[in-house]
Design a protein around this motif. Structure first.
Motif, mmCIF file in Angstrom:
data_model
loop_
_atom_site.group_PDB
_atom_site.id
_atom_site.type_symbol
_atom_site.label_atom_id
_atom_site.label_comp_id
_atom_site.label_asym_id
_atom_site.label_seq_id
_atom_site.Cartn_x
_atom_site.Cartn_y
_atom_site.Cartn_z
ATOM 1 N N HIS A 197 51.701 61.244 -3.825
ATOM 2 C CA HIS A 197 51.695 62.604 -4.356
ATOM 3 C C HIS A 197 50.451 62.862 -5.222
ATOM 4 O O HIS A 197 49.946 61.941 -5.875
ATOM 5 N N LYS A 235 48.394 69.582 -7.546
ATOM 6 C CA LYS A 235 47.742 70.739 -6.939
ATOM 7 C C LYS A 235 47.374 71.794 -7.977
ATOM 8 O O LYS A 235 46.269 72.343 -7.959
ATOM 9 N N ARG A 290 48.594 58.836 -5.821
ATOM 10 C CA ARG A 290 48.210 59.279 -4.475
ATOM 11 C C ARG A 290 48.409 58.210 -3.406
ATOM 12 O O ARG A 290 48.248 58.491 -2.218
ATOM 13 N N PHE A 341 52.129 67.771 -4.643
ATOM 14 C CA PHE A 341 52.355 67.803 -3.203
ATOM 15 C C PHE A 341 52.247 66.408 -2.603
ATOM 16 O O PHE A 341 51.530 65.542 -3.127
ATOM 17 N N ASP A 342 52.994 66.210 -1.518
ATOM 18 C CA ASP A 342 52.943 64.974 -0.752
ATOM 19 C C ASP A 342 51.692 65.027 0.124
ATOM 20 O O ASP A 342 51.558 65.936 0.953
ATOM 21 N N ASN A 343 50.769 64.112 -0.069
ATOM 22 C CA ASN A 343 49.504 64.185 0.662
ATOM 23 C C ASN A 343 49.617 63.773 2.124
ATOM 24 O O ASN A 343 48.641 63.830 2.875
ATOM 25 N N ARG A 344 50.822 63.363 2.554
ATOM 26 C CA ARG A 344 51.044 63.069 3.975
ATOM 27 C C ARG A 344 51.658 64.267 4.694
ATOM 28 O O ARG A 344 51.205 64.667 5.762
ATOM 29 N N THR A 345 52.679 64.858 4.080
ATOM 30 C CA THR A 345 53.386 65.971 4.720
ATOM 31 C C THR A 345 52.922 67.333 4.227
ATOM 32 O O THR A 345 53.236 68.354 4.841
ATOM 33 N N LYS A 346 52.201 67.354 3.069
ATOM 34 C CA LYS A 346 51.743 68.582 2.417
ATOM 35 C C LYS A 346 52.885 69.378 1.785
ATOM 36 O O LYS A 346 52.678 70.507 1.317
ATOM 37 N N ASP A 347 54.091 68.807 1.765
ATOM 38 C CA ASP A 347 55.212 69.472 1.106
ATOM 39 C C ASP A 347 54.949 69.562 -0.399
ATOM 40 O O ASP A 347 54.457 68.606 -1.019
ATOM 41 N N GLU A 348 55.279 70.713 -0.984
ATOM 42 C CA GLU A 348 55.015 70.943 -2.402
ATOM 43 C C GLU A 348 56.316 71.051 -3.189
ATOM 44 O O GLU A 348 57.357 71.425 -2.652
#
Length: 333
Positions: free
Chosen positions: A206, A209, A182, A224-231
């Protein structure tokens, strides 16, 4: 009610060596451990890792060391109870103690030795969707047998020594290893982190989820990327969540034993403030001495504790009865 000279609470390496040494001194011993398998952290946290800091072994697999310690502990037939926890301590009118367990059993003893390490261990969980559903069906918190992961696509969650070490250990046998953390800073050794990037796909920033499967086993994981929320969803056969374990001391802090934080305070004889109660290993803090959480240190402490307990039980006994190589002075297996 069964009576003992000593009840040892904790079946890790220190408790096991204590059981050997106490029975070697002809004490009637009961060993109680909360886990389903003896060996403590050796089997619960890192059974597939090599232990280097035990005398006599240039390097030994943790699980193999546990097996040797169990074999040694059983030489003089102590009573052993697993999946049971020492819950309540009462003092009797004749100066002995009664330990009541979480199973409702009661045992009377002249002395008690606490070798509980971190206490009852339970894994730290993430709370990700599907995590509990697939626990032991592809979701794991430690690696018991490396061969179980041969040829598999593995996702490891964590950024400490254990997570990175598992990645390095499993990479040669796995089909693929992916590690997510993370943050972008690891708590593992720098050299290990450098090697990690050579053998595994690494996603920093990351988190996990969801764990997905077919009801019987894990098949995918969504991260998921905890900065952009991209999964992204990746195919996996196993997810190893390596974010630590929690130690639970239960009701032991209520027994009246002097403690400092999670440590039990002892003198140099490994005696606590309660007569006839001793502590050794990771749980013990010898007043005025540095604390070294090493198996080798615990071995020395528990040898002192059991020897002092022998003198406490029998004032005519010697604290040091001689070397165990002179077995005729002791018991014969």
């Amino acid at each position: 009610m069964s009576e003992y000279d000593m009840i040892i609470v904790g079946g890790g390496p220190v408790g096991l060596f204590g059981a050997f040494y106490a029975t070697l001194r002809d004490m009637k011993v009961l060993l109680i451990d909360s886990q389903d398998e003896l060996g403590g952290q050796l089997v619960t946290l890192y059974p597939e890792k090599i232990v280097y800091d035990v005398g006599g072994y240039p390097g030994i697999l943790a699980y193999d060391l546990a097996i040797k310690l169990v074999e040694q502990a059983k030489m003089f037939s102590p009573d052993i109870r697993t999946k049971e926890w020492a819950d309540i301590l009462d003092k009797t009118s004749d100066g002995m103690y009664v330990i009541k367990t979480d199973k409702g059993n009661q045992f009377k003893t002249k002395t008690v030795l606490l070798a509980i390490g971190l206490g009852r261990l339970s894994p730290s969980r993430l709370g990700a969707k599907g995590e509990l559903e697939y626990e032991n069906k592809g979701v794991y918190y430690t690696v018991r047998r490396k061969k179980d992961f041969e040829g598999k696509n593995i996702l490891i969650v964590g950024g400490g020594d254990s997570a990175v070490d598992w990645a390095l250990t499993l990479a040669p046998v796995a089909k693929s290893v992916t590690l997510i953390h993370r943050r972008d800073q690891f708590r593992a050794h720098e050299r290990s982190v450098k090697e990690l990037y050579q053998v595994a796909k690494v996603y920093t920033w990351h988190e996990l989820k969801e764990v997905k499967g077919d009801g019987q086993r894990v098949t995918q994981a969504t991260i998921f990327d905890n900065r952009t929320k991209d999964e992204k969803t990746i195919d996996v056969d196993a997810v190893i969540i390596s974010i630590g374990h929690k130690g639970d001391l239960g009701n032991i802090p209520k027994w009246g034993i002097n403690m400092k934080g999670r440590d039990i305070l002892t003198n140099t004889k490994m005696e606590t403030n309660l007569p006839g109660i001793y502590a050794s290993g990771d749980i013990a803090q010898v007043e005025g001495a540095p604390k070294l959480a090493l198996i080798a240190v615990g071995f020395g402490q528990v040898a002192i504790a059991t020897s002092v307990a022998k003198k406490y039980i029998d004032p005519n006994a010697s604290v040091f009865a001689g070397h165990s190589s002179e077995m005729d002075k002791f018991k014969k297996p």
